[in-house]
Design a protein around this motif. Structure first.
Motif, PDB file in Angstrom:
ATOM      1  N   GLU A  54      -5.144 -13.985  -8.088  1.00  0.00           N
ATOM      2  CA  GLU A  54      -3.991 -14.583  -7.439  1.00  0.00           C
ATOM      3  C   GLU A  54      -2.765 -13.666  -7.438  1.00  0.00           C
ATOM      4  O   GLU A  54      -1.883 -13.795  -6.596  1.00  0.00           O
ATOM      5  N   LYS A  55      -2.682 -12.764  -8.404  1.00  0.00           N
ATOM      6  CA  LYS A  55      -1.517 -11.873  -8.523  1.00  0.00           C
ATOM      7  C   LYS A  55      -1.796 -10.472  -7.984  1.00  0.00           C
ATOM      8  O   LYS A  55      -1.057  -9.535  -8.259  1.00  0.00           O
ATOM      9  N   LEU A  56      -2.887 -10.330  -7.212  1.00  0.00           N
ATOM     10  CA  LEU A  56      -3.275  -9.045  -6.639  1.00  0.00           C
ATOM     11  C   LEU A  56      -3.031  -9.076  -5.143  1.00  0.00           C
ATOM     12  O   LEU A  56      -3.432 -10.009  -4.458  1.00  0.00           O
ATOM     13  N   ASN A  57      -2.344  -8.054  -4.633  1.00  0.00           N
ATOM     14  CA  ASN A  57      -2.055  -7.958  -3.211  1.00  0.00           C
ATOM     15  C   ASN A  57      -2.542  -6.608  -2.698  1.00  0.00           C
ATOM     16  O   ASN A  57      -2.056  -5.569  -3.137  1.00  0.00           O
ATOM     17  N   LEU A  58      -3.498  -6.649  -1.775  1.00  0.00           N
ATOM     18  CA  LEU A  58      -4.010  -5.436  -1.139  1.00  0.00           C
ATOM     19  C   LEU A  58      -3.597  -5.474   0.322  1.00  0.00           C
ATOM     20  O   LEU A  58      -3.753  -6.494   0.988  1.00  0.00           O
ATOM     21  N   ASN A  59      -3.086  -4.353   0.817  1.00  0.00           N
ATOM     22  CA  ASN A  59      -2.604  -4.308   2.189  1.00  0.00           C
ATOM     23  C   ASN A  59      -2.998  -2.980   2.827  1.00  0.00           C
ATOM     24  O   ASN A  59      -2.793  -1.930   2.235  1.00  0.00           O
ATOM     25  N   VAL A  60      -3.580  -3.053   4.032  1.00  0.00           N
ATOM     26  CA  VAL A  60      -3.874  -1.855   4.814  1.00  0.00           C
ATOM     27  C   VAL A  60      -3.084  -1.974   6.107  1.00  0.00           C
ATOM     28  O   VAL A  60      -3.233  -2.939   6.848  1.00  0.00           O
ATOM     29  N   GLU A  61      -2.221  -0.994   6.325  1.00  0.00           N
ATOM     30  CA  GLU A  61      -1.434  -0.960   7.558  1.00  0.00           C
ATOM     31  C   GLU A  61      -1.529   0.445   8.117  1.00  0.00           C
ATOM     32  O   GLU A  61      -1.138   1.409   7.447  1.00  0.00           O
ATOM     33  N   SER A  62      -2.099   0.539   9.311  1.00  0.00           N
ATOM     34  CA  SER A  62      -2.349   1.823   9.943  1.00  0.00           C
ATOM     35  C   SER A  62      -3.242   2.652   9.022  1.00  0.00           C
ATOM     36  O   SER A  62      -4.368   2.256   8.756  1.00  0.00           O
ATOM     37  N   ASP A  63      -2.753   3.762   8.494  1.00  0.00           N
ATOM     38  CA  ASP A  63      -3.570   4.589   7.598  1.00  0.00           C
ATOM     39  C   ASP A  63      -3.075   4.544   6.153  1.00  0.00           C
ATOM     40  O   ASP A  63      -3.350   5.435   5.362  1.00  0.00           O
ATOM     41  N   THR A  64      -2.356   3.475   5.794  1.00  0.00           N
ATOM     42  CA  THR A  64      -1.798   3.353   4.442  1.00  0.00           C
ATOM     43  C   THR A  64      -2.395   2.154   3.713  1.00  0.00           C
ATOM     44  O   THR A  64      -2.378   1.042   4.211  1.00  0.00           O
ATOM     45  N   ARG A  90       3.967  -5.042 -13.808  1.00  0.00           N
ATOM     46  CA  ARG A  90       3.695  -4.823 -12.388  1.00  0.00           C
ATOM     47  C   ARG A  90       3.039  -3.468 -12.182  1.00  0.00           C
ATOM     48  O   ARG A  90       3.355  -2.488 -12.852  1.00  0.00           O
ATOM     49  N   PHE A  91       2.144  -3.426 -11.189  1.00  0.00           N
ATOM     50  CA  PHE A  91       1.454  -2.201 -10.815  1.00  0.00           C
ATOM     51  C   PHE A  91       1.651  -1.966  -9.324  1.00  0.00           C
ATOM     52  O   PHE A  91       1.703  -2.918  -8.548  1.00  0.00           O
ATOM     53  N   LYS A  92       1.734  -0.694  -8.929  1.00  0.00           N
ATOM     54  CA  LYS A  92       1.811  -0.366  -7.509  1.00  0.00           C
ATOM     55  C   LYS A  92       1.241   1.027  -7.293  1.00  0.00           C
ATOM     56  O   LYS A  92       1.534   1.951  -8.050  1.00  0.00           O
ATOM     57  N   ARG A  93       0.425   1.138  -6.248  1.00  0.00           N
ATOM     58  CA  ARG A  93      -0.150   2.430  -5.884  1.00  0.00           C
ATOM     59  C   ARG A  93      -0.320   2.448  -4.372  1.00  0.00           C
ATOM     60  O   ARG A  93      -0.743   1.460  -3.774  1.00  0.00           O
ATOM     61  N   VAL A  94       0.025   3.570  -3.738  1.00  0.00           N
ATOM     62  CA  VAL A  94      -0.058   3.708  -2.284  1.00  0.00           C
ATOM     63  C   VAL A  94      -0.898   4.935  -1.960  1.00  0.00           C
ATOM     64  O   VAL A  94      -0.714   5.995  -2.555  1.00  0.00           O
ATOM     65  N   PHE A  95      -1.822   4.777  -1.003  1.00  0.00           N
ATOM     66  CA  PHE A  95      -2.698   5.863  -0.585  1.00  0.00           C
ATOM     67  C   PHE A  95      -2.609   6.035   0.926  1.00  0.00           C
ATOM     68  O   PHE A  95      -2.495   5.060   1.662  1.00  0.00           O
ATOM     69  N   THR A  96      -2.706   7.278   1.381  1.00  0.00           N
ATOM     70  CA  THR A  96      -2.850   7.564   2.803  1.00  0.00           C
ATOM     71  C   THR A  96      -4.333   7.779   3.055  1.00  0.00           C
ATOM     72  O   THR A  96      -4.963   8.621   2.409  1.00  0.00           O
ATOM     73  N   LEU A  97      -4.892   7.006   3.988  1.00  0.00           N
ATOM     74  CA  LEU A  97      -6.324   7.041   4.253  1.00  0.00           C
ATOM     75  C   LEU A  97      -6.643   7.955   5.430  1.00  0.00           C
ATOM     76  O   LEU A  97      -5.877   8.060   6.385  1.00  0.00           O
ATOM     77  N   SER A  98      -7.807   8.559   5.364  1.00  0.00           N
ATOM     78  CA  SER A  98      -8.301   9.421   6.429  1.00  0.00           C
ATOM     79  C   SER A  98      -8.627   8.586   7.666  1.00  0.00           C
ATOM     80  O   SER A  98      -9.034   7.428   7.562  1.00  0.00           O
TER      81      SER A  98
END
Length: 135
Positions: A54-64, A90-98
């Protein structure tokens, strides 16, 4: 173990002693992540101790890809913490996807504080066998 902290604003107090923003109000720990690539795509394993679905949020927008989570680290009312190794929850990590990855087919599993994300390669990036015709 390196627990990096991402923060955007520092603590500020005006002349009246009112806090405008606490030092870690925008801060988050950067969770350690293992990325494994195979012929069909990539798998990410992120350590998120104490995080519930419930406290996990995953988001893909464009290539991020953005992973945001909040741990449920409740301290019983009759106990007081005298020493805390990890005070942020709190945790946060951002990746740029191929562009070779198919972000429409991402799957996610959370078990015992470990998030497993599977991102397959897009069809145009998949290895394929070319049939040779006999003339």
């Amino acid at each position: 173990m390196n627990n990096e902290v991402q923060t955007t604003r520092a603590a500020l107090r005006n002349d009246a002693g009112q806090s405008r923003r606490t030092r870690y109000s925008d801060a988050a720990l950067t969770p350690p992540v293992d990325v494994i690539e195979d012929v069909n795509g990539i798998t990410l394993y992120a350590d998120l101790p104490g995080v519930s679905r419930e406290k996990l949020n995953l988001n893909v927008e464009s290539d991020t890809l953005t992973i945001e989570a909040e741990a449920d680290l409740a301290v019983p009312e009759d106990l007081a913490s005298h020493h805390t190794e990890v005070g942020l929850a709190r945790f946060k990590r951002v990746f740029t996807l191929s562009k070779e990855l198919d972000t429409e087919k991402v799957t996610a599993e959370l078990a015992q504080g470990v998030l497993k994300l599977r991102i397959p390669k897009a069809e145009h990036a998949q290895a394929r066998r070319i049939e040779v015709q006999v003339a």
